[in-house]
Structures are given as C-alpha cells and as structure tokens.
Scaffold this motif. Structure first.
Motif, PDB file in Angstrom:
ATOM      1  N   HIS A   1       0.841  -1.204   0.000  1.00  0.00           N
ATOM      2  CA  HIS A   1       0.000   0.000   0.000  1.00  0.00           C
ATOM      3  C   HIS A   1       0.877   1.254   0.000  1.00  0.00           C
ATOM      4  O   HIS A   1       0.597   2.219  -0.727  1.00  0.00           O
ATOM      5  CB  HIS A   1      -0.912   0.020   1.219  1.00  0.00           C
ATOM      6  N   VAL A   2       1.936   1.248   0.820  1.00  0.00           N
ATOM      7  CA  VAL A   2       2.842   2.393   0.885  1.00  0.00           C
ATOM      8  C   VAL A   2       3.494   2.636  -0.473  1.00  0.00           C
ATOM      9  O   VAL A   2       3.549   3.772  -0.964  1.00  0.00           O
ATOM     10  CB  VAL A   2       3.920   2.170   1.967  1.00  0.00           C
TER      11      VAL A   2
ATOM     12  N   ILE B   1       2.858   7.482   5.425  1.00  0.00           N
ATOM     13  CA  ILE B   1       3.263   8.508   4.462  1.00  0.00           C
ATOM     14  C   ILE B   1       3.115   9.906   5.046  1.00  0.00           C
ATOM     15  O   ILE B   1       3.976  10.774   4.863  1.00  0.00           O
ATOM     16  CB  ILE B   1       2.462   8.356   3.160  1.00  0.00           C
ATOM     17  N   LYS B   2       2.037  10.139   5.782  1.00  0.00           N
ATOM     18  CA  LYS B   2       1.866  11.441   6.427  1.00  0.00           C
ATOM     19  C   LYS B   2       2.999  11.706   7.416  1.00  0.00           C
ATOM     20  O   LYS B   2       3.522  12.819   7.505  1.00  0.00           O
ATOM     21  CB  LYS B   2       0.514  11.501   7.145  1.00  0.00           C
TER      22      LYS B   2
ATOM     23  N   LYS C   1       1.016   4.086  -3.068  1.00  0.00           N
ATOM     24  CA  LYS C   1       0.677   5.474  -2.784  1.00  0.00           C
ATOM     25  C   LYS C   1       1.847   6.413  -3.088  1.00  0.00           C
ATOM     26  O   LYS C   1       1.664   7.517  -3.633  1.00  0.00           O
ATOM     27  CB  LYS C   1       0.227   5.614  -1.321  1.00  0.00           C
TER      28      LYS C   1
ATOM     29  N   GLU D   1      -4.285  -0.460   4.951  1.00  0.00           N
ATOM     30  CA  GLU D   1      -4.228   0.711   4.076  1.00  0.00           C
ATOM     31  C   GLU D   1      -4.237   2.005   4.875  1.00  0.00           C
ATOM     32  O   GLU D   1      -3.555   2.972   4.514  1.00  0.00           O
ATOM     33  CB  GLU D   1      -5.380   0.704   3.075  1.00  0.00           C
ATOM     34  N   ASP D   2      -4.983   2.034   5.970  1.00  0.00           N
ATOM     35  CA  ASP D   2      -4.974   3.228   6.809  1.00  0.00           C
ATOM     36  C   ASP D   2      -3.610   3.419   7.469  1.00  0.00           C
ATOM     37  O   ASP D   2      -3.147   4.557   7.646  1.00  0.00           O
ATOM     38  CB  ASP D   2      -6.070   3.140   7.880  1.00  0.00           C
TER      39      ASP D   2
ATOM     40  N   ALA E   1      -9.697   0.732   3.434  1.00  0.00           N
ATOM     41  CA  ALA E   1      -9.433   1.825   4.368  1.00  0.00           C
ATOM     42  C   ALA E   1     -10.725   2.504   4.790  1.00  0.00           C
ATOM     43  O   ALA E   1     -11.648   2.668   3.996  1.00  0.00           O
ATOM     44  CB  ALA E   1      -8.496   2.845   3.720  1.00  0.00           C
TER      45      ALA E   1
ATOM     46  N   GLY F   1     -10.418   5.527   6.472  1.00  0.00           N
ATOM     47  CA  GLY F   1     -10.080   6.945   6.530  1.00  0.00           C
ATOM     48  C   GLY F   1     -10.077   7.484   7.947  1.00  0.00           C
ATOM     49  O   GLY F   1      -9.897   8.681   8.159  1.00  0.00           O
TER      50      GLY F   1
ATOM     51  N   ASP G   1      -1.412   5.061   4.924  1.00  0.00           N
ATOM     52  CA  ASP G   1      -1.682   6.498   4.826  1.00  0.00           C
ATOM     53  C   ASP G   1      -0.978   7.265   5.945  1.00  0.00           C
ATOM     54  O   ASP G   1      -0.386   8.328   5.715  1.00  0.00           O
ATOM     55  CB  ASP G   1      -3.190   6.763   4.901  1.00  0.00           C
ATOM     56  N   LEU G   2      -1.035   6.714   7.163  1.00  0.00           N
ATOM     57  CA  LEU G   2      -0.397   7.373   8.304  1.00  0.00           C
ATOM     58  C   LEU G   2       1.118   7.357   8.177  1.00  0.00           C
ATOM     59  O   LEU G   2       1.794   8.325   8.550  1.00  0.00           O
ATOM     60  CB  LEU G   2      -0.830   6.691   9.607  1.00  0.00           C
TER      61      LEU G   2
END
Length: 291
Positions: free
Chosen positions: A85-86, A259-260, A89, A252-253, A233, A235, A256-257
């Motif tokens: 997933h990383v 990458i943030k 993205k 997936e969540d 995810a 979200g 996202d975290l």
C-alpha cells in the motif's frame, strides 16, 4: 479482544529495444527536460520485460532538509500488506520507490506499479548492504518487516541490518512500523494478548532501540499499529502518543499514516501508536497526534 500484528515516476520514458546498443524511441514521457536528458546526475533503472525496457531517469533536486514525495528516492522494506500500500501510494505521488523483497512472488505486482524490486534477505547483512550500495541516493526508508512468533528473527536482526545500512548511507528519515505492545505500550493490549505476541514484541523492541540510538544520524518515526485488518481503508486512522491506547486498524490506513508521518517534521524522533478512531478497545478518550 485478541489482536495480531504479525507484520508480516514522476518522469518515465518507455523505450523499445534492449538497454544497450539500441536506437531508443521514447513512447511516453511527462517531463521534456527528462526526455532530453539535460539534468546533471541522471540515474537509469531498467526493468526488462520481453523486448521492452523501461528506463527511468531523474535528477537529484531534493533539498537536504526536506522530503518531497515528488522525485524522492524511497526504499520500502516489507513483504506485502502495508508495504505494498505504501509503495503504491508513493508511486502515485511521484516518488522513486525500491521494494526490498526476499522472494520474487510479488515482482510482477511491484514492477506493475513502476517500482523497482531490490532482492535481499533482510536478515543477511551483506545482502542488505548491497541493496543500499546499488541505489545512488536514498532519501528515506520505510520498514514494515516482521516475522512470526515461531521465528521473529527479522523483527530484530532484519530491521537492525536495514537501520544500520540506512544510517551509513546518510538517509534523512527512517519510518519503522512495529506494534502496539512494544516498549512503553506493553500493557495496552492486555496481559493475554501480550503473552501470545511476546516473542515478536521483544524482538521488535530491539529494533526500536537501535533506531533511537541513531537519532544523531537520521530522523526517525516509530509507528505502532494495533491489530491489522485487510478490509478497505476507513479513513479514520489516527496517531497518538498515548501509550494506553489499543485497537485495530486497516493496513491501508496504516500506510496512509506512514506517508503522512514521513512527510511531516512534526513526527521526527517520535514514537506513536496507530489505531482506527472507530475501533478503539476500552477507554476511547485519548489525544490524537496532529500532523
């Protein structure tokens, strides 16, 4: 509730012919400067499939203190799940991504995302060092490496090999994904869950401590997810410094975290837990870590 956390271009030119000795005819590109090869310090990486060679060229334009996903060089270490997933993205954001893989099982999927497979067993220091030596510059490393309660070697030694190689390479930031239950979150999952996962958590602790010890060489963020789920995810993934929090979160969540956290200096040298705000066990009152 029992939970498990066995963690487990921008500019592209598609060229017909072989990598050397051919008369290349660009069929796709997104930056004229790249197509004309006018930048200094251009790297080429070829992915062979029949008679098609994908030549990827880029210039080093990243400021020393910043990680901009567009044009950054990032090594992702991990078999699948969160790591895939990383990678997907980051590629969508324009990064240059290498995925360190022990086996070729996912090669087709990884190369289909225009990422580059770097073959190595993380527990083999020589192989890991060779991967880093083969990449001109590495801006960041993300590791989701993990084994099993029967063989958690990669949780410690595998991650430590990657951490040490990253520090020696001059990597700017290292994101290590471990698990709730590590370090000062030992009591968060409860005694029963901790006992089940203890062999893995003890080894992950060793990797966390090694990474912290090298904070003078590179920034780091340790992210400890709760129980990992494979669903889409929601979200609702959040980070928190509260060591009492426990819950579940989708892979997936977590990606996202991750990458943030990579792109935010606020997370530099921080250790944070990751859960879905709607799937917290027990006391649901905690402060989210703002990015």
């Amino acid at each position: 509730m029992l939970f498990t956390t066995l963690l487990m271009l921008p500019s592209v030119v598609v060229l017909q012919g072989s990598c050397a000795g051919s008369r290349y005819q660009p069929t796709q590109f997104s930056r004229t400067s790249c197509c004309h090869f006018t930048y200094a310090q251009i790297s080429f990486h070829c992915v062979r499939r029949a008679d098609v060679c994908v030549a990827i060229c880029r210039s080093r334009v990243i400021a020393a203190a910043d990680i901009d996903p567009d044009n950054a060089s990032i090594l992702v270490c991990g078999g699948g799940g969160v790591a895939l997933h990383v990678t997907r993205k980051l590629k969508d954001m324009g990064s240059w991504v290498w995925m360190m893989q022990r086996h070729d099982d996912r090669r087709k999927e990884i190369e289909g995302m225009m990422a580059i497979v770097a073959k190595a067993d993380a527990t083999n220091k020589e192989q890991v060092d060779k991967v880093f030596a083969g990449i001109e510059d590495v801006d960041a490393v993300i590791s989701t490496l993990g084994g099993s309660t029967k063989d958690p070697t990669v949780d410690s030694q595998g991650n430590i090999n990657v951490i040490e190689a990253a520090a020696a390479k001059g990597v700017k930031k290292f994101i290590l994904v471990t698990s709730i239950g590590c370090g000062d979150t030992k009591d968060a999952p409860g005694e029963q869950v901790y006992k089940v996962l203890e062999p893995v958590l003890v080894e992950k602790n060793k990797a966390e401590e090694k990474l912290k010890s090298l904070s003078d060489k590179m920034a780091y963020t340790i992210i400890r997810p709760g129980g990992l789920k494979s669903e889409a995810a929601t979200g609702n993934g959040v980070l928190t410094a509260d060591t009492r929090v426990c819950g579940s979160i989708t892979r997936e969540d977590v990606a996202d975290l991750v990458i943030k956290a990579l792109l935010s200096s606020k997370t530099d040298n921080k250790v944070l837990s990751a859960v879905d705000s709607g799937a917290v066990f027990g006391d649901k009152s905690f402060d989210e870590f703002g990015l």
